[in-house]
Design an enzyme around this catalytic site. Structure first.
Site, PDB file in Angstrom:
ATOM      1  N   ARG A 196      71.973 147.932   8.893  1.00 15.95           N
ATOM      2  CA  ARG A 196      72.809 147.470  10.008  1.00 15.95           C
ATOM      3  C   ARG A 196      73.184 145.998   9.864  1.00 15.95           C
ATOM      4  O   ARG A 196      73.997 145.494  10.643  1.00 15.95           O
ATOM      5  CB  ARG A 196      72.090 147.699  11.344  1.00 15.95           C
ATOM      6  CG  ARG A 196      72.301 149.085  11.912  1.00 15.95           C
ATOM      7  CD  ARG A 196      71.768 149.200  13.323  1.00 15.95           C
ATOM      8  NE  ARG A 196      72.250 148.150  14.210  1.00 15.95           N
ATOM      9  CZ  ARG A 196      73.451 148.118  14.769  1.00 15.95           C
ATOM     10  NH1 ARG A 196      74.333 149.074  14.495  1.00 15.95           N
ATOM     11  NH2 ARG A 196      73.794 147.138  15.577  1.00 15.95           N
ATOM     12  N   LYS A 197      72.585 145.321   8.907  1.00 17.36           N
ATOM     13  CA  LYS A 197      72.906 143.909   8.691  1.00 17.36           C
ATOM     14  C   LYS A 197      74.041 143.792   7.680  1.00 17.36           C
ATOM     15  O   LYS A 197      74.322 144.724   6.927  1.00 17.36           O
ATOM     16  CB  LYS A 197      71.669 143.149   8.204  1.00 17.36           C
ATOM     17  CG  LYS A 197      70.440 143.348   9.090  1.00 17.36           C
ATOM     18  CD  LYS A 197      70.706 143.011  10.542  1.00 17.36           C
ATOM     19  CE  LYS A 197      69.444 143.038  11.389  1.00 17.36           C
ATOM     20  NZ  LYS A 197      68.946 144.397  11.636  1.00 17.36           N
TER      21      LYS A 197
END
Length: 370
Positions: A175-176
């Site tokens: 998700r980064k």
């Protein structure tokens, strides 16, 4: 979120597999050097996740049983959990409702004689005002650990987020922006501390497996285990991907900021507030969170309406003090935290998002808002 991964990452991972060295080894060391150079910091230590990075950072700061660590409740639960892993007590502070971050004013009332550290989070990629918090707690001998899990690519006072921190922790979760699948990094200024953190991530071994096999100061040496360590290693396969991702980071940030600016234009006049740059820096828009106006339908209803239209949105940042392990432990009211966690939502934002998809997201949201 869709990770920005391609053939170059696939080939880098394949080269690591073909090399025969897939555990923590030369590529991890190369990724550490490249990451430290990117930030302009002295030392970077690769680990298995940002959670383990936070745990090691707290140990490096001397946090242990009987200590208190001030943290934002408005953060993924790993921030508070890392404090618990160290045997200390997380003390929840409120946040600035505009940025979603701790401030000196929200931290100061919670400082006690037992406060050993503060974890300042760059929530959603919005840079926290690190200098302000350090000025408030520094005279008390309190260490500020920067939880830069979401912060790679963001800027604070002209420098990459985390560059000015005594200790900072980063996440490479999918998700980064910068991802290695799973993984994390601790950065610090002190060489002796960096060496200790490298030992701790590998069971406390005095000589790493990579050094022993490479003959780099370890050939013929029997390692010792001088303190209890952990298995927090990163693999060379992950690091190979990370090296490619690091080169792409500026383009990732530019694309996300372009898309966020377009969201802001499309949402003008709706009363929806989109997270924005603070006065002291720029965000990478790791999360594009919005706050609907007063009188808007319940957040759950908005998420259902978006899902029915094929739009994958999600709730805003969680509040740890409302979850079972920490329920009832907040020492002060946390009104901004509870407002943001109850009403905010995160809109789709990734490199492959098209203008047509953005138009659809906004059209559905406008319709749901009435």
């Amino acid at each position: 979120m869709i990770p920005w991964l391609g053939e170059e990452e696939a080939e880098a991972a394949a080269e690591a597999v073909r090399s025969g060295w897939v555990a923590q080894g030369p590529r991890v060391a190369a990724f550490e050097r490249a990451f430290a150079e990117h930030l302009g910091v002295e030392h970077a230590v690769a680990v298995s996740s940002c959670t383990t990075a936070l745990h090691l950072a707290l140990i490096g700061a001397g946090v242990g049983p009987g200590d208190e660590v001030v943290v934002p409740s408005l953060s993924f639960v790993a921030t508070a959990n890392a404090v618990t892993y160290a045997g200390a007590v997380p003390v929840f502070a409120d946040v600035d409702p505009a940025a979603g971050n701790l401030t000196a004013a929200t931290v100061e009332p919670l400082l006690t004689g037992r406060t050993r550290a503060v974890i300042a989070v760059d929530q959603g990629g919005v840079p926290v005002d690190l200098d302000g918090i350090r000025a408030a707690v520094g005279p008390r001998g309190v260490t500020v650990v920067e939880d830069a899990a979401c912060g790679a690519g963001s800027v604070y006072r002209g420098r990459p987020v985390g560059a000015g921190a005594e200790l900072a922790a980063y996440s490479f979760h999918p998700r980064k922006l910068l991802t290695t699948g799973e993984g994390g990094m601790v950065t610090c200024r002190d060489g002796e501390l960096a060496a200790r953190l490298r030992r701790l991530r590998e069971h406390g071994m005095s000589v790493s497996a990579a050094d022993r096999h490479a003959g780099a100061g370890g050939a013929g040496v029997l390692e010792t285990y001088d303190e209890i360590g952990f298995n927090y290693r990163m693999t060379d396969i992950q690091a190979a991907i990370g090296l490619v991702q690091l080169r792409k980071l500026p383009a990732m940030v530019a694309r996300r900021r372009e898309l966020a600016a377009r969201y802001r234009e499309l949402l003008a006049g709706t009363g929806v507030r989109l997270v924005d740059d603070p006065p002291h820096g720029t965000t990478n828009y790791q999360s594009c969170w919005v706050l609907p106006p007063d009188g808007a339908p319940d957040r759950a209803e908005l998420l259902v309406r978006l899902a029915e239209a094929g739009v994958s949105a999600r709730r805003g940042i969680m509040a740890a003090h409302l979850e079972a392990p920490y329920k009832g432990t907040a020492r002060v009211p946390l009104p901004a935290t509870e407002l943001l966690t109850r009403r905010s939502l995160i809109l789709p934002l990734h490199h492959a998002l098209t203008e047509e998809q953005q138009d659809r997201v906004v059209a559905v949201l406008r319709s749901a808002l009435g």
